[in-house]
Scaffold this motif. Structure first.
Motif, PDB file in Angstrom:
ATOM      1  N   GLN A  97      46.405  74.921  18.004  1.00  0.00           N
ATOM      2  CA  GLN A  97      45.292  74.432  17.190  1.00  0.00           C
ATOM      3  C   GLN A  97      44.646  73.197  17.812  1.00  0.00           C
ATOM      4  OE1 GLN A  97      47.100  73.845  13.364  1.00  0.00           O
ATOM      5  NE2 GLN A  97      47.305  76.042  12.946  1.00  0.00           N
ATOM      6  N   ALA A  98      45.488  72.322  18.381  1.00  0.00           N
ATOM      7  CA  ALA A  98      44.962  71.110  19.018  1.00  0.00           C
ATOM      8  C   ALA A  98      44.137  71.459  20.250  1.00  0.00           C
ATOM      9  CB  ALA A  98      46.107  70.177  19.391  1.00  0.00           C
TER      10      ALA A  98
ATOM     11  N   PHE B 205      38.223  76.446  30.488  1.00  0.00           N
ATOM     12  CA  PHE B 205      38.810  75.137  30.741  1.00  0.00           C
ATOM     13  C   PHE B 205      40.184  75.289  31.383  1.00  0.00           C
ATOM     14  CE2 PHE B 205      35.824  74.538  27.267  1.00  0.00           C
ATOM     15  CZ  PHE B 205      35.150  73.387  27.650  1.00  0.00           C
ATOM     16  N   ASP B 206      40.558  74.306  32.188  1.00  0.00           N
ATOM     17  CA  ASP B 206      41.879  74.299  32.812  1.00  0.00           C
ATOM     18  C   ASP B 206      42.946  74.040  31.749  1.00  0.00           C
ATOM     19  OD1 ASP B 206      43.640  74.057  35.295  1.00  0.00           O
ATOM     20  OD2 ASP B 206      44.003  72.152  34.272  1.00  0.00           O
TER      21      ASP B 206
ATOM     22  N   ARG C 115      47.244  68.286  28.594  1.00  0.00           N
ATOM     23  CA  ARG C 115      47.402  66.852  28.839  1.00  0.00           C
ATOM     24  C   ARG C 115      46.548  66.047  27.866  1.00  0.00           C
ATOM     25  NH1 ARG C 115      45.361  66.661  33.586  1.00  0.00           N
ATOM     26  NH2 ARG C 115      47.212  67.607  34.520  1.00  0.00           N
ATOM     27  N   ALA C 116      45.348  66.531  27.599  1.00  0.00           N
ATOM     28  CA  ALA C 116      44.445  65.817  26.694  1.00  0.00           C
ATOM     29  C   ALA C 116      44.993  65.772  25.281  1.00  0.00           C
ATOM     30  CB  ALA C 116      43.068  66.481  26.709  1.00  0.00           C
TER      31      ALA C 116
ATOM     32  N   GLY D  88      47.936  62.575  21.022  1.00  0.00           N
ATOM     33  CA  GLY D  88      48.950  62.627  19.966  1.00  0.00           C
ATOM     34  C   GLY D  88      48.518  63.524  18.829  1.00  0.00           C
ATOM     35  N   ALA D  89      47.953  64.679  19.183  1.00  0.00           N
ATOM     36  CA  ALA D  89      47.341  65.557  18.186  1.00  0.00           C
ATOM     37  C   ALA D  89      48.347  66.381  17.391  1.00  0.00           C
ATOM     38  CB  ALA D  89      46.348  66.499  18.870  1.00  0.00           C
TER      39      ALA D  89
END
Length: 226
Positions: free
Chosen positions: A141-142, A107-108, A114-115, A120-121
């Motif tokens: 972790q997020a 994955f980029d 950004r995700a 707001g993780a």
């Protein structure tokens, strides 16, 4: 001259033309061997994998730990007997018609960060070193959780074709690597599904012998990632 042991097959296994290996029969089984001349090299490892994959097309192959050696044919037979013939027969029966496929998703990193920021993780904190380290761990972790969810969704069609799935260690925190135990006749369907993934760099490797779906001792894994 000692022998390098590569795997166990049925004694009646059909042998491909040009194979670098030979068989030593043990009851109704056979151990796949080649002459051992020197320390294992990258080229030897590549040849070992290619040879086992070629054998897989004619029936199940139980791969042994790469680099396993025996001083002679008698010792090679003893190594197979030590794994117990009934258990080996059961493994061959269970894996008949199946193969291992590896799927790696990369994955980029900017997309992942950004995700997780948008979701707001993670929470803020102080400016001290401990707080900075804590935020870094939260972000990592997020990202891992986000990556796992994305991979689960993308790989759902592959999982549906599989008898079993094993999570493997990926090289990067933005990568997901899994092994799937699939029917040999579904290998092309797996490759087709992976080739159609959007928004991720996806690679598919196989069919391979079931390196990650055996409980032989010792475990058939190596620094080459099988």
């Amino acid at each position: 001259m000692s022998l390098r042991l590569h795997g166990v097959v049925r004694a009646r296994h059909r042998w491909p033309d040009g194979s670098p290996f030979r068989l030593i029969v043990v009851d109704d089984l056979a151990v796949v061997v080649s002459d051992h001349h020197s320390e294992l090299t990258e080229q030897d490892a590549t040849a070992n994998l290619a040879g086992l994959c070629a054998l897989l097309l004619a029936g199940p192959v139980l791969p042994l730990r790469i680099g396993t050696v025996a001083v002679d044919e008698e010792a090679a037979r003893a190594a197979v007997l030590a794994l117990t013939v009934p258990a080996l027969r059961a493994h061959l029966e269970r894996l008949d018609g199946l193969a291992e496929m590896h799927v790696r998703l990369a994955f980029d990193e900017e997309t992942a960060l950004r995700a997780v920021f948008d979701e707001g993780a993670f929470t803020g904190g102080g400016r001290d070193l401990a707080s900075t380290i804590g935020r870094g761990e939260q972000i990592a972790q997020a990202v891992a959780a986000w990556r796992g969810k994305q991979a689960d969704a993308l790989l759902a069609p592959v999982s549906a074709l599989s008898r079993s799935v094993a999570m493997l260690d990926a090289r990067e925190h933005t990568e997901d690597l899994r092994a799937f135990l699939v029917p040999l006749d579904q290998a092309e369907a797996v490759r087709t599904a992976v080739a159609g993934f959007d928004g991720v760099v996806a690679t598919c490797t196989g069919p391979l012998p079931a390196f990650h779906f055996l409980d032989l001792a010792p475990q058939p894994v190596s620094r080459w990632g099988w």
